[in-house]
Scaffold this motif. Sequence first.
Motif, PDB file in Angstrom:
ATOM      1  N   PHE A  68      -4.345 -16.840  19.595  1.00 28.47           N
ATOM      2  CA  PHE A  68      -3.278 -15.973  19.097  1.00 28.47           C
ATOM      3  C   PHE A  68      -3.793 -14.903  18.151  1.00 28.47           C
ATOM      4  O   PHE A  68      -3.293 -13.769  18.158  1.00 28.47           O
ATOM      5  N   SER A  69      -4.790 -15.222  17.324  1.00 28.25           N
ATOM      6  CA  SER A  69      -5.332 -14.189  16.422  1.00 28.25           C
ATOM      7  C   SER A  69      -5.965 -13.058  17.222  1.00 28.25           C
ATOM      8  O   SER A  69      -5.875 -11.888  16.833  1.00 28.25           O
ATOM      9  N   ASP A  70      -6.573 -13.381  18.355  1.00 27.36           N
ATOM     10  CA  ASP A  70      -7.133 -12.339  19.223  1.00 27.36           C
ATOM     11  C   ASP A  70      -6.025 -11.470  19.815  1.00 27.36           C
ATOM     12  O   ASP A  70      -6.200 -10.255  19.976  1.00 27.36           O
ATOM     13  N   GLU A  71      -4.893 -12.091  20.123  1.00 30.57           N
ATOM     14  CA  GLU A  71      -3.763 -11.336  20.671  1.00 30.57           C
ATOM     15  C   GLU A  71      -3.204 -10.376  19.623  1.00 30.57           C
ATOM     16  O   GLU A  71      -2.884  -9.220  19.940  1.00 30.57           O
ATOM     17  N   ILE A  72      -3.093 -10.847  18.389  1.00 33.62           N
ATOM     18  CA  ILE A  72      -2.606  -9.976  17.317  1.00 33.62           C
ATOM     19  C   ILE A  72      -3.585  -8.840  17.064  1.00 33.62           C
ATOM     20  O   ILE A  72      -3.187  -7.683  16.856  1.00 33.62           O
ATOM     21  N   PHE A  73      -4.878  -9.138  17.116  1.00 37.30           N
ATOM     22  CA  PHE A  73      -5.886  -8.093  16.937  1.00 37.30           C
ATOM     23  C   PHE A  73      -5.789  -7.069  18.055  1.00 37.30           C
ATOM     24  O   PHE A  73      -5.899  -5.850  17.814  1.00 37.30           O
ATOM     25  N   LYS A  74      -5.576  -7.521  19.274  1.00 34.50           N
ATOM     26  CA  LYS A  74      -5.392  -6.612  20.404  1.00 34.50           C
ATOM     27  C   LYS A  74      -4.204  -5.683  20.152  1.00 34.50           C
ATOM     28  O   LYS A  74      -4.289  -4.462  20.377  1.00 34.50           O
ATOM     29  N   ALA A  75      -3.093  -6.259  19.667  1.00 28.82           N
ATOM     30  CA  ALA A  75      -1.904  -5.456  19.387  1.00 28.82           C
ATOM     31  C   ALA A  75      -2.187  -4.421  18.305  1.00 28.82           C
ATOM     32  O   ALA A  75      -1.759  -3.263  18.396  1.00 28.82           O
ATOM     33  N   CYS A  76      -2.913  -4.827  17.267  1.00 28.73           N
ATOM     34  CA  CYS A  76      -3.240  -3.905  16.182  1.00 28.73           C
ATOM     35  C   CYS A  76      -4.129  -2.767  16.664  1.00 28.73           C
ATOM     36  O   CYS A  76      -3.953  -1.609  16.258  1.00 28.73           O
ATOM     37  N   LYS A  77      -5.100  -3.084  17.517  1.00 25.37           N
ATOM     38  CA  LYS A  77      -5.980  -2.035  18.049  1.00 25.37           C
ATOM     39  C   LYS A  77      -5.191  -1.024  18.871  1.00 25.37           C
ATOM     40  O   LYS A  77      -5.456   0.184  18.817  1.00 25.37           O
ATOM     41  N   LEU A  78      -4.205  -1.523  19.631  1.00 26.56           N
ATOM     42  CA  LEU A  78      -3.370  -0.612  20.412  1.00 26.56           C
ATOM     43  C   LEU A  78      -2.507   0.263  19.513  1.00 26.56           C
ATOM     44  O   LEU A  78      -2.291   1.440  19.786  1.00 26.56           O
ATOM     45  N   MET A  79      -2.018  -0.329  18.423  1.00 26.28           N
ATOM     46  CA  MET A  79      -1.116   0.401  17.534  1.00 26.28           C
ATOM     47  C   MET A  79      -1.851   1.323  16.566  1.00 26.28           C
ATOM     48  O   MET A  79      -1.265   2.283  16.053  1.00 26.28           O
ATOM     49  N   LYS A  80      -3.125   1.062  16.325  1.00 24.00           N
ATOM     50  CA  LYS A  80      -3.851   1.800  15.287  1.00 24.00           C
ATOM     51  C   LYS A  80      -3.805   3.321  15.451  1.00 24.00           C
ATOM     52  O   LYS A  80      -3.611   4.040  14.457  1.00 24.00           O
ATOM     53  N   PRO A  81      -3.963   3.887  16.660  1.00 26.64           N
ATOM     54  CA  PRO A  81      -3.878   5.360  16.757  1.00 26.64           C
ATOM     55  C   PRO A  81      -2.541   5.909  16.260  1.00 26.64           C
ATOM     56  O   PRO A  81      -2.503   6.992  15.654  1.00 26.64           O
ATOM     57  N   SER A  87       0.812  -1.218   0.000  1.00 23.59           N
ATOM     58  CA  SER A  87       0.000   0.000   0.000  1.00 23.59           C
ATOM     59  C   SER A  87       0.846   1.268   0.000  1.00 23.59           C
ATOM     60  O   SER A  87       0.390   2.325  -0.415  1.00 23.59           O
ATOM     61  N   GLY A  88       2.082   1.161   0.508  1.00 26.32           N
ATOM     62  CA  GLY A  88       2.927   2.342   0.615  1.00 26.32           C
ATOM     63  C   GLY A  88       2.668   3.154   1.861  1.00 26.32           C
ATOM     64  O   GLY A  88       3.345   4.149   2.118  1.00 26.32           O
ATOM     65  N   ARG A  89       1.669   2.742   2.652  1.00 27.67           N
ATOM     66  CA  ARG A  89       1.333   3.440   3.877  1.00 27.67           C
ATOM     67  C   ARG A  89       1.969   2.728   5.075  1.00 27.67           C
ATOM     68  O   ARG A  89       2.697   1.750   4.911  1.00 27.67           O
ATOM     69  N   SER A  90       1.692   3.243   6.254  1.00 27.03           N
ATOM     70  CA  SER A  90       2.153   2.581   7.469  1.00 27.03           C
ATOM     71  C   SER A  90       1.124   1.511   7.820  1.00 27.03           C
ATOM     72  O   SER A  90       0.001   1.826   8.225  1.00 27.03           O
ATOM     73  N   ASP A  91       1.475   0.250   7.616  1.00 32.59           N
ATOM     74  CA  ASP A  91       0.548  -0.852   7.789  1.00 32.59           C
ATOM     75  C   ASP A  91       0.977  -1.753   8.941  1.00 32.59           C
ATOM     76  O   ASP A  91       2.082  -1.635   9.470  1.00 32.59           O
ATOM     77  N   PHE A  92       0.111  -2.683   9.295  1.00 34.38           N
ATOM     78  CA  PHE A  92       0.443  -3.683  10.302  1.00 34.38           C
ATOM     79  C   PHE A  92       1.245  -4.798   9.636  1.00 34.38           C
ATOM     80  O   PHE A  92       0.850  -5.324   8.588  1.00 34.38           O
ATOM     81  N   TYR A  93       2.369  -5.167  10.252  1.00 34.13           N
ATOM     82  CA  TYR A  93       3.204  -6.224   9.689  1.00 34.13           C
ATOM     83  C   TYR A  93       3.315  -7.371  10.673  1.00 34.13           C
ATOM     84  O   TYR A  93       3.686  -7.178  11.841  1.00 34.13           O
ATOM     85  N   ILE A 110      -0.235   9.367  22.464  1.00 33.62           N
ATOM     86  CA  ILE A 110      -0.410   8.019  21.912  1.00 33.62           C
ATOM     87  C   ILE A 110       0.686   7.078  22.410  1.00 33.62           C
ATOM     88  O   ILE A 110       0.411   6.048  23.026  1.00 33.62           O
ATOM     89  N   ILE A 111       1.936   7.448  22.159  1.00 32.65           N
ATOM     90  CA  ILE A 111       3.022   6.497  22.413  1.00 32.65           C
ATOM     91  C   ILE A 111       3.447   6.433  23.878  1.00 32.65           C
ATOM     92  O   ILE A 111       4.144   5.495  24.271  1.00 32.65           O
ATOM     93  N   TYR A 112       3.035   7.416  24.675  1.00 30.77           N
ATOM     94  CA  TYR A 112       3.343   7.374  26.105  1.00 30.77           C
ATOM     95  C   TYR A 112       2.134   6.981  26.953  1.00 30.77           C
ATOM     96  O   TYR A 112       2.213   6.991  28.181  1.00 30.77           O
ATOM     97  N   ALA A 113       1.023   6.641  26.300  1.00 31.89           N
ATOM     98  CA  ALA A 113      -0.144   6.155  27.034  1.00 31.89           C
ATOM     99  C   ALA A 113       0.229   4.862  27.751  1.00 31.89           C
ATOM    100  O   ALA A 113       0.984   4.034  27.217  1.00 31.89           O
ATOM    101  N   TYR A 114      -0.308   4.664  28.929  1.00 30.06           N
ATOM    102  CA  TYR A 114       0.116   3.537  29.772  1.00 30.06           C
ATOM    103  C   TYR A 114      -0.049   2.195  29.060  1.00 30.06           C
ATOM    104  O   TYR A 114       0.893   1.392  29.011  1.00 30.06           O
ATOM    105  N   GLU A 115      -1.226   1.924  28.498  1.00 27.24           N
ATOM    106  CA  GLU A 115      -1.479   0.616  27.887  1.00 27.24           C
ATOM    107  C   GLU A 115      -0.585   0.387  26.677  1.00 27.24           C
ATOM    108  O   GLU A 115      -0.070  -0.717  26.467  1.00 27.24           O
ATOM    109  N   PHE A 116      -0.394   1.442  25.871  1.00 20.85           N
ATOM    110  CA  PHE A 116       0.475   1.340  24.697  1.00 20.85           C
ATOM    111  C   PHE A 116       1.905   1.043  25.130  1.00 20.85           C
ATOM    112  O   PHE A 116       2.551   0.112  24.635  1.00 20.85           O
ATOM    113  N   LYS A 117       2.413   1.817  26.065  1.00 15.81           N
ATOM    114  CA  LYS A 117       3.809   1.682  26.506  1.00 15.81           C
ATOM    115  C   LYS A 117       4.041   0.363  27.235  1.00 15.81           C
ATOM    116  O   LYS A 117       5.134  -0.203  27.178  1.00 15.81           O
TER     117      LYS A 117
END
Length: 220
Positions: free
Chosen positions: A195-208, A93-99, A139-146
């Motif tokens: 594990f797919s739920d764990e990856i989805f959780k990580a993506c939701k945290l990273m999405k902002p 896509s050329g954008r910042s995506d989930f890898y 975003i990046i210093y939020a407790y749950e994210f960090k």
Amino acid sequence: MDPNTLHFLEDLAKNNEKEWFHENRGRYEEARANFIDFSSEVLEQLKTIQDDLLNTEVKKCILRINRDIRFTKDKRPYKNYFGAGFGPGGSSSGRSDFYLQIEPGGKSFLGGGMWSPSPENMAKWRQEIDYNPDALKSIIYAYEFKNYFKEIAGQQLKTKPKGYEIDHPEIELLKYKELFFYRYYSDKEVCSENFSDEIFKACKLMKPYQDYVNELFFDS
């Protein structure tokens, strides 16, 4: 994910040559199908939170296992992992995506963020930090994210970037030439039922953070 997928990748790492790969193509096809099925689960979950993925097909997200060996001394023909990039239209896509990368030995990870930006985007990045640092920091210093993504990754300049003073209050953020985050997972986690739920959780945290980068670089 099926443990046999990791077993195949372990054996591939020890026998990274075309003859062995062709002799074990059946194992490869099974492992690849398992990874595609898992990636499809992740993609369907991501579609519930990201509208620009709605028309994305999972086959477009899967990276080839063949290595590009044209410009490297390392002539091993295959990657020792499976990879997928979840972005609009697929992995290109050329954008910042989930890898997502699946690799045995605790090397599997989910990552994303600002990677190798153009000079123009780097200038936008630093200007935004200079004018409005709280948008990024919230975003990046939020407790749950960090707590989930333990540290900031990415190369930094050894000194201040051109146009900014060394005593700038956000000098450490301004020094970054790229800024991304990742989370590693053990083989036990990879093979767990949720594990797919764990990856989805990580993506939701990273999405902002992904949205922050994409809006700054591509939507402004």
